[in-house]
Design an enzyme around this catalytic site. Structure first.
Site, PDB file in Angstrom:
ATOM      1  N   CYS A 394       0.835  -1.198   0.000  1.00 15.10           N
ATOM      2  CA  CYS A 394       0.000   0.000   0.000  1.00 15.10           C
ATOM      3  C   CYS A 394       0.876   1.258   0.000  1.00 15.10           C
ATOM      4  CB  CYS A 394      -0.985  -0.061   1.159  1.00 15.10           C
ATOM      5  SG  CYS A 394      -2.452   0.920   0.845  1.00 15.10           S
ATOM      6  N   HIS A 521      -3.644  -5.030   0.712  1.00 16.28           N
ATOM      7  CA  HIS A 521      -2.979  -5.557   1.922  1.00 16.28           C
ATOM      8  C   HIS A 521      -3.054  -7.084   1.936  1.00 16.28           C
ATOM      9  CE1 HIS A 521      -2.391  -1.752   4.124  1.00 16.28           C
ATOM     10  NE2 HIS A 521      -3.440  -1.362   3.433  1.00 16.28           N
ATOM     11  N   GLU A 523      -1.527  -9.084   3.646  1.00 14.69           N
ATOM     12  CA  GLU A 523      -1.308  -9.668   4.990  1.00 14.69           C
ATOM     13  C   GLU A 523      -2.596 -10.128   5.662  1.00 14.69           C
ATOM     14  OE1 GLU A 523      -0.896  -6.461   4.177  1.00 14.69           O
ATOM     15  OE2 GLU A 523      -1.270  -5.090   5.857  1.00 14.69           O
TER      16      GLU A 523
HETATM   17  N1  GLN Z   1      -1.951   6.572   3.063  1.00 12.07           N
HETATM   18  C1  GLN Z   1      -2.044   5.845   1.857  1.00 12.07           C
HETATM   19  C2  GLN Z   1      -3.426   5.921   1.238  1.00 12.07           C
HETATM   20  O1  GLN Z   1      -4.367   6.299   1.899  1.00 12.07           O
HETATM   21  C3  GLN Z   1      -1.675   4.387   2.090  1.00 12.07           C
HETATM   22  C4  GLN Z   1      -2.679   3.656   2.906  1.00 12.07           C
HETATM   23  C5  GLN Z   1      -2.173   2.339   3.430  1.00 12.07           C
HETATM   24  O2  GLN Z   1      -0.984   2.066   3.393  1.00 12.07           O
HETATM   25  N2  GLN Z   1      -3.081   1.540   3.956  1.00 12.07           N
HETATM   26  O3  GLN Z   1      -3.584   5.593   0.083  1.00 12.07           O
END
Ligand code: GLN
Length: 547
Positions: A394, A521, A523
């Protein structure tokens, strides 16, 4: 009739109540019972989505986009479930429901009160959600574990204790087992095991009308028979129902430890010799035997609080188990890698760089806000330039994209509008559909498909067959679709995109042993024995295996 196991906690938080409850679930499932779970969080927030990881650890994300307590991750991983947002019950959700009903006129003429309106709604919620299948099969499960967050005696958990006290009459006392998780500290030069904190906590619980059937006591070492007998006598529990969960080399030992102390007999289930428990046992002991090392640098922001990255740690562990390596995580505070830190604290700076350079692989996890961003950018640069395996999740994908624009395409003004709204070259931008006024539950959340854009690449091979992958999301920003072509022509390939073909979901760098970024994500879907593919790739590459 559905069987309910209700797990409460006493003395203090952080005793591993979630792991104990999930471990009981493993035993129920081993005995052939289809099991689900509900986590109760007595705070007023509607969900965990707006809470900082400093408060309660990571925000776990479900398929349906629910942003929930990290204990739901324990249940999904231990019991191989796919839970929904309703499996996490909060005071915010219950009160919203009751107030909405009041406005509709459902209670017309009545005074709306905690007892019976809130307590009835809690019981209705539990009964409804317990009957929803979470294991991919049809029909209601056979058993439900209900974990009550917080510690008995907290003001905010009182309505739940009262609701659960009443619940035993609603579903039949014989269908409910109350488990209380407590602490037995070991004190003094001879290591005396102290029972008083548990005695007080059970007294408090009994004062509220619930008598535990089983006591599970956290301790540094196995409890002696004498301690168990004393607890049984003072807490009105049968001596064989006092269990010890002492320190073990890894958490997979916990279900085994409870089984060995006779928990299955007390629950009246038979998990002796079942294949699931055999596999579990093999895994627990196998993990203790691993000797060859692999180290991963975790470049993050909450490095003092590993719960903030719980699912990422689990994913690394599952992947390390698969490649048969003993995992070391080198925690690096991202800001310590920044050149400006050198003037503030040269020792931190050199420790951080020493750790980064000595690691076999680098991981930049998700995150929000600008602290440590430049440190993450240099970690991505270091990995790219030195052929060190890199996985960006992300935010980790976004910083690597920014780094690539700056140092490969030569656009020094590249950044994300999250960190600089008036940025000269917006490499990462706010997604058009996201709310700018409401922060709760408004991100791009939950399971979404990623469609492969190429026939073959490392990350595609890791995922195996199929035209697409479904992973869970939680973000507001994305790689600027207008610059994708320019980046790709320099070798960073966007090999997976969303269903519109516009939004970048996965990148992989040509000619690098493993340089992968994912906007989602991964994970949140790892399982012991079935590690998440991007993590498996990182660990394989970090262990020198070909991909
Ligand atoms: N802050 C970034 C976004 O909102 C990444 C978010 C994250 O890593 N979950 O896109």
């Amino acid at each position: 009739m559905m069987k309910y196991v209700i797990v409460s906690g006493g003395v203090l938080s952080g005793l591993g109540k979630g792991v104990t409850a999930s471990s009981i679930g493993v035993l129920l499932k081993s005995a052939g019972l289809r099991t689900t779970s509900i986590k109760i969080d007595p705070y007023l927030n509607s969900d965990a989505g707006t809470m900082s990881p400093f408060e309660h650890g990571e925000v776990f994300v479900l398929d349906d986009g629910g942003e929930v307590d990290l204990d739901l991750g324990n249940y999904e991983r231990f019991l191989d479930l796919n839970l929904g947002k309703d499996n996490n019950l909060t005071t915010g959700k219950i009160y919203s429901k009751v107030i909405e009903a009041e406005r509709r006129g459902d209670y017309l003429g009545k005074t709306v009160q905690v007892i019976p309106h809130i307590t009835d709604e809690i019981q209705n919620w539990i009964e409804r959600v317990a009957h929803m299948p979470a294991d991919g099969m049809e029909g209601a499960p056979d058993a439900c574990i209900i974990e009550l967050g917080g510690t008995v005696g907290d003001i905010e958990s009182a309505p739940y204790i009262e609701a659960l006290r009443q619940f035993q009459f609603r579903v039949g006392r014989e269908n409910v087992t109350f488990v209380h998780v407590s602490l037995v500290p070991v004190m003094g030069p001879v290591g005396e095991q102290k029972t008083k904190p548990t005695q007080h906590s059970v007294k408090e619980l009994r004062g509220l009308g619930i008598t535990p059937d089983i006591l599970v006591c956290r301790s540094t070492e196995p409890m002696t028979e004498e301690t168990k007998e004393k607890l049984a006598a003072f807490c009105h529990v049968s001596p064989d129902a006092v269990m010890s969960t002492h320190d073990v080399p890894n958490i997979y030992h916990v279900p085994l430890m409870l089984e060995e102390q006779g928990l299955c007999n007390i629950l009246d289930i038979d998990c002796n010799g079942t294949s699931m428990l055999k596999e579990w046992r093999a895994m627990a002991y196998d993990l203790d035997k691993l000797t060859e090392d692999v180290s991963i640098a975790m470049v993050g922001k909450y490095t003092d609080l590993s719960d903030a990255y719980l699912s990422v740690i689990k994913s690394l562990q599952h992947a390390a188990m698969k490649v048969r390596r003993k995992l070391t995580i080198n925690w690096i505070e991202a800001s310590h890698l920044e050149s400006s830190w050198k003037t503030k604290n040269a020792e931190d700076f050199s420790t951080a760089w020493g750790l980064l350079k000595s690691s076999d692989g680098v991981l930049v996890p998700g995150g929000f806000g600008d602290r440590g961003i430049e440190g993450k950018v240099v970690a991505a640069q270091y990995s790219r330039e030195n052929n060190v395996p890199y996985l960006g999740i992300c935010l980790g994908l976004q910083v690597a994209t920014i780094e690539f624009c700056r140092n490969v395409l030569g656009i020094s003004g590249a950044n994300s509008t999250e960190f600089d709204e008036n940025v000269e070259y917006p490499a990462v931008i706010f997604m058009p559909e996201i709310s700018k006024t409401h922060l709760g539950g408004t991100m791009r959340l939950g399971s979404r498909p990623t469609i492969w854009q190429v026939d073959d690449c490392k990350i595609k091979r890791l995922y195996g067959d199929g035209d697409s992958v479904d992973e869970r999301h939680r973000h507001r920003y994305e790689v600027n679709p207008d610059i994708i072509e320019q980046i790709e022509s320099a070798g960073l390939k966007f090999v997976g995109k969303d269903e519109t073909g516009q939004r970048c979901e996965i990148f992989e760098l040509d000619g690098h042993p493993y340089y992968v970024g994912v906007q989602y994500h991964p994970e949140f879907k790892t399982r012991p024995g079935k590690p998440s593919p991007p993590f498996l790739g990182l660990l394989m590459a970090a262990s020198g295996m070909d991909l």
